[in-house]
Design a protein around this motif. Structure first.
Motif, mmCIF file in Angstrom:
data_model
loop_
_atom_site.group_PDB
_atom_site.id
_atom_site.type_symbol
_atom_site.label_atom_id
_atom_site.label_comp_id
_atom_site.label_asym_id
_atom_site.label_seq_id
_atom_site.Cartn_x
_atom_site.Cartn_y
_atom_site.Cartn_z
ATOM 1 N N ILE A 28 7.760 33.328 -20.375
ATOM 2 C CA ILE A 28 7.021 34.530 -20.047
ATOM 3 C C ILE A 28 7.015 35.383 -21.316
ATOM 4 O O ILE A 28 8.066 35.768 -21.815
ATOM 5 C CB ILE A 28 7.683 35.303 -18.888
ATOM 6 C CG1 ILE A 28 7.755 34.439 -17.630
ATOM 7 C CG2 ILE A 28 6.953 36.613 -18.628
ATOM 8 C CD1 ILE A 28 6.419 34.033 -17.068
ATOM 9 N N SER A 30 5.224 38.374 -21.732
ATOM 10 C CA SER A 30 5.300 39.795 -21.380
ATOM 11 C C SER A 30 5.159 39.944 -19.876
ATOM 12 O O SER A 30 4.524 39.123 -19.217
ATOM 13 C CB SER A 30 4.209 40.591 -22.094
ATOM 14 O OG SER A 30 2.933 40.217 -21.628
ATOM 15 N N GLN A 31 5.778 40.988 -19.366
ATOM 16 C CA GLN A 31 5.641 41.305 -17.955
ATOM 17 C C GLN A 31 6.014 42.756 -17.740
ATOM 18 O O GLN A 31 6.815 43.311 -18.490
ATOM 19 C CB GLN A 31 6.493 40.400 -17.070
ATOM 20 C CG GLN A 31 7.981 40.583 -17.218
ATOM 21 C CD GLN A 31 8.758 39.651 -16.286
ATOM 22 O OE1 GLN A 31 8.204 38.745 -15.691
ATOM 23 N NE2 GLN A 31 10.038 39.885 -16.169
ATOM 24 N N SER A 32 5.396 43.364 -16.735
ATOM 25 C CA SER A 32 5.751 44.731 -16.365
ATOM 26 C C SER A 32 5.515 44.903 -14.877
ATOM 27 O O SER A 32 4.735 44.169 -14.264
ATOM 28 C CB SER A 32 4.933 45.752 -17.163
ATOM 29 O OG SER A 32 3.588 45.726 -16.765
ATOM 30 N N SER A 33 6.218 45.871 -14.329
ATOM 31 C CA SER A 33 6.114 46.152 -12.908
ATOM 32 C C SER A 33 6.442 47.618 -12.683
ATOM 33 O O SER A 33 7.402 48.138 -13.264
ATOM 34 C CB SER A 33 7.083 45.263 -12.123
ATOM 35 O OG SER A 33 7.041 45.586 -10.755
ATOM 36 N N TRP A 43 1.578 45.515 -11.457
ATOM 37 C CA TRP A 43 2.376 44.501 -12.140
ATOM 38 C C TRP A 43 1.455 43.577 -12.930
ATOM 39 O O TRP A 43 0.277 43.468 -12.648
ATOM 40 C CB TRP A 43 3.260 43.696 -11.181
ATOM 41 C CG TRP A 43 2.542 42.928 -10.115
ATOM 42 C CD1 TRP A 43 2.347 43.319 -8.822
ATOM 43 C CD2 TRP A 43 1.936 41.638 -10.225
ATOM 44 N NE1 TRP A 43 1.642 42.353 -8.146
ATOM 45 C CE2 TRP A 43 1.384 41.304 -8.979
ATOM 46 C CE3 TRP A 43 1.792 40.714 -11.263
ATOM 47 C CZ2 TRP A 43 0.710 40.119 -8.744
ATOM 48 C CZ3 TRP A 43 1.115 39.526 -11.025
ATOM 49 C CH2 TRP A 43 0.596 39.242 -9.770
ATOM 50 N N ASN A 44 2.012 42.963 -13.957
ATOM 51 C CA ASN A 44 1.257 41.985 -14.734
ATOM 52 C C ASN A 44 2.225 41.099 -15.502
ATOM 53 O O ASN A 44 3.396 41.443 -15.669
ATOM 54 C CB ASN A 44 0.267 42.669 -15.682
ATOM 55 C CG ASN A 44 0.950 43.535 -16.701
ATOM 56 O OD1 ASN A 44 1.816 43.087 -17.441
ATOM 57 N ND2 ASN A 44 0.577 44.798 -16.749
ATOM 58 N N TYR A 45 1.728 39.956 -15.927
ATOM 59 C CA TYR A 45 2.508 39.085 -16.794
ATOM 60 C C TYR A 45 1.574 38.215 -17.621
ATOM 61 O O TYR A 45 0.407 38.034 -17.292
ATOM 62 C CB TYR A 45 3.484 38.210 -15.999
ATOM 63 C CG TYR A 45 2.844 37.052 -15.277
ATOM 64 C CD1 TYR A 45 2.662 35.824 -15.908
ATOM 65 C CD2 TYR A 45 2.426 37.179 -13.963
ATOM 66 C CE1 TYR A 45 2.064 34.761 -15.249
ATOM 67 C CE2 TYR A 45 1.832 36.119 -13.303
ATOM 68 C CZ TYR A 45 1.659 34.920 -13.949
ATOM 69 O OH TYR A 45 1.061 33.873 -13.296
ATOM 70 N N GLU A 46 2.102 37.698 -18.703
ATOM 71 C CA GLU A 46 1.415 36.710 -19.522
ATOM 72 C C GLU A 46 2.439 35.658 -19.907
ATOM 73 O O GLU A 46 3.541 35.979 -20.349
ATOM 74 C CB GLU A 46 0.823 37.335 -20.774
ATOM 75 C CG GLU A 46 0.097 36.334 -21.646
ATOM 76 C CD GLU A 46 -0.561 36.959 -22.863
ATOM 77 O OE1 GLU A 46 -1.151 36.185 -23.642
ATOM 78 O OE2 GLU A 46 -0.487 38.179 -23.040
ATOM 79 N N SER A 47 2.089 34.388 -19.719
ATOM 80 C CA SER A 47 3.017 33.301 -20.032
ATOM 81 C C SER A 47 2.603 32.591 -21.316
ATOM 82 O O SER A 47 1.500 32.804 -21.840
ATOM 83 C CB SER A 47 3.103 32.317 -18.866
ATOM 84 O OG SER A 47 1.861 31.710 -18.653
ATOM 85 N N LYS A 52 -2.476 34.491 -17.393
ATOM 86 C CA LYS A 52 -2.300 35.930 -17.218
ATOM 87 C C LYS A 52 -2.635 36.285 -15.782
ATOM 88 O O LYS A 52 -3.542 35.704 -15.196
ATOM 89 C CB LYS A 52 -3.236 36.721 -18.131
ATOM 90 C CG LYS A 52 -3.021 36.514 -19.600
ATOM 91 C CD LYS A 52 -4.037 37.313 -20.397
ATOM 92 C CE LYS A 52 -3.911 37.001 -21.872
ATOM 93 N NZ LYS A 52 -4.924 37.728 -22.659
ATOM 94 N N GLU A 54 -2.616 39.986 -13.145
ATOM 95 C CA GLU A 54 -2.307 41.402 -12.965
ATOM 96 C C GLU A 54 -2.814 41.856 -11.610
ATOM 97 O O GLU A 54 -3.753 41.277 -11.056
ATOM 98 C CB GLU A 54 -2.931 42.247 -14.076
ATOM 99 C CG GLU A 54 -4.445 42.214 -14.104
ATOM 100 C CD GLU A 54 -5.018 43.024 -15.259
ATOM 101 O OE1 GLU A 54 -4.260 43.500 -16.116
ATOM 102 O OE2 GLU A 54 -6.240 43.168 -15.293
#
Length: 128
Positions: A28, A30-33, A43-47, A52, A54
């Motif tokens: 992963i 980046s990720q945020s919540s 929330w979102n993430y990129e692996s 991606k 969100e």
């Protein structure tokens, strides 16, 4: 209604997860919540493989009921190198996805369109 939205989001996550090879773990990047006390969230993430996803939710008053309005997107590249993207809104009108991979209904044949116009112009008489 909210449980249906969560089920749709869960199914999307399962579909995206099933498309990934199980051999090597994918990092992963980046990720945020952010979850708010009123029930709204983001929330979102990129692996590491470019996947991606969100989603945001805000609460909306519809009549005397508060409903969540979800908006989100997911993008990934399949095993053949083809990029895919789906965006969606889920609100009091239901789940509304958009994406070039989604099927499109065929056009209404001209004869049926003409019949529908005639029916609309000539409603049946009211029953007595």
């Amino acid at each position: 209604m909210f449980s249906r939205l969560l089920v749709c989001a869960g199914l999307l996550a399962v579909v995206l997860g099933a498309a990934l090879p199980a051999d090597d773990p994918i990092p992963i990047l980046s990720q945020s919540s952010d979850i708010q006390p009123d029930g709204s969230f983001q929330w979102n993430y990129e692996s590491g493989d470019g996947t991606k996803q969100e989603q945001t939710a805000v609460l909306k008053q519809v009549g005397n009921v508060t409903v969540p309005v979800l908006q989100g997107s997911a993008s990934w590249t399949d095993s053949e190198g083809v990029a895919h993207q789906v965006s969606y809104v889920a609100d009091e009108n239901g789940y509304q996805p958009q994406g070039s991979d989604l099927p499109v209904a065929p056009e209404i044949p001209p004869a049926i369109a003409k019949a529908l116009e005639w029916i609309a112009a000539h409603p049946p008489p009211p029953e007595s």
